[in-house]
Design an enzyme around this catalytic site. Structure first.
Site, PDB file in Angstrom:
ATOM      1  CB  SER A  96     -17.592 -49.043  31.708  1.00  0.00           C
ATOM      2  OG  SER A  96     -17.103 -47.965  30.942  1.00  0.00           O
TER       3      SER A  96
ATOM      4  CE1 TYR B  38     -12.716 -51.899  31.329  1.00  0.00           C
ATOM      5  CE2 TYR B  38     -13.737 -50.191  29.981  1.00  0.00           C
ATOM      6  CZ  TYR B  38     -13.470 -50.742  31.217  1.00  0.00           C
ATOM      7  OH  TYR B  38     -13.971 -50.142  32.358  1.00  0.00           O
TER       8      TYR B  38
ATOM      9  CE  LYS C 208     -15.756 -53.067  32.673  1.00  0.00           C
ATOM     10  NZ  LYS C 208     -15.947 -53.569  34.058  1.00  0.00           N
TER      11      LYS C 208
END
Length: 300
Positions: A172, A185, A189
């Protein structure tokens, strides 16, 4: 003297690489065939994974589809069969090491050796750090990072034996810059991007140049996992657009796939900005989505 020669060779390589990139702007890249390749896609019951499966099905790949959602992955497999592809659906928790190893063993026995893997399964819990449970943090890293390790370790030996394969890491833009209320998160990533880059270097060091690697880094995608995302500067992408960019990157053996493509330039420019300018840019960007803050759901 050797260091001087090495630096000279580095300069020549940099110039050649820029010229090569310039030429490729005007000359379309050669696309490889994936017909007949056994392709494993995780998180295939929804979103990017499902649409990517359809893209491979159109190209007559043999599909192995994993998802924790049995109904969703079976629906994806059924549609892939309608598109003329062979598809096998498996219910797998991609954060569970034992399930991963057992499922890989089953795939090898029933289907064959996987030659392309798309590590797409992901977990996200939008919340401030203190509202995020320990279990949510653990699950985020198990699926978004550790799962990539277990799946790649299980599939890599057969790829290395044939010096043929492709390992795709779905990361991402959050793997290149942080966003508040997404600490686990974003951290996972960053790790996924690091996994891709280091794996790429290790395969080159081992002389396994027939095993390709790609890393997908999109901005916010409208998959439903993050509620009501919006930004001022970046578009909120639809899954079909991201899947098309991903398959194009895989077919051309592109190392880093940014969606939209200009994101690469933006991230490069941001590295040269002072902290005060970065803070102003983040204010202008105004990234918003629903998140749990102080144990209450709010738009942040």
């Amino acid at each position: 003297m050797n260091i001087v020669l090495d630096l000279l060779w580095l300069l020549i390589t940099i110039i050649y690489s820029y010229l090569e990139s310039l030429v490729k702007v005007f000359i379309p890249r050669t696309r490889k065939s994936v017909a007949g390749e056994i392709v494993l896609i995780t998180g295939a019951g929804h979103g990017i994974g499902r649409l990517t499966a359809y893209e491979f099905a159109k190209r007559k790949s043999r599909l192995v589809l994993w998802d924790i959602n049995k109904r969703g992955v079976e629906e994806t497999a059924a549609q892939c069969r309608k598109l003329g592809a062979t598809a096998h659906a498996f219910e797998v928790d991609c954060g569970n090491r034992e399930e991963i190893y057992n499922s890989v063993h089953q795939v090898k026995k029933e289907v064959g050796d996987v030659s392309i893997v798309v590590n797409n399964a992901g977990a996200i819990y939008p919340a401030d750090l203190l509202s995020t449970t320990d279990e949510e943090i653990t699950k985020t890293f198990e699926v978004n990072v550790l799962g990539h390790f277990w799946i790649t370790k299980a599939l890599l030996p057969s790829m290395m034996k044939r010096n043929h394969g492709h390992i795709v890491t779905v990361a991402s833009v959050c793997g290149h810059g942080g966003i508040p209320y997404l600490i686990p998160y974003c951290s996972s990533k960053f790790a996924a991007v690091g996994f891709h880059r280091t794996l790429t270097l290790e395969l080159e060091a081992l002389g396994k140049t027939g095993i390709k690697t790609s890393c997908l880094c999109p901005v916010f995608v409208n998959t439903g996992f993050t509620k009501n995302p919006s930004t001022r500067l970046w578009p909120v992408l639809e899954t079909d657009e991201v899947a098309r960019s991903l398959i194009d990157g895989i077919l051309t053996n592109k190392k880093m796939i940014f969606v939209p493509s200009y994101l690469n330039i933006s991230l490069t420019l941001v590295r040269f900005l002072p902290e005060r300018a970065l803070a102003a840019l983040n204010h202008i960007q105004n990234v918003q989505f629903e998140a749990v803050v102080g144990h209450k759901t709010k738009m942040k």
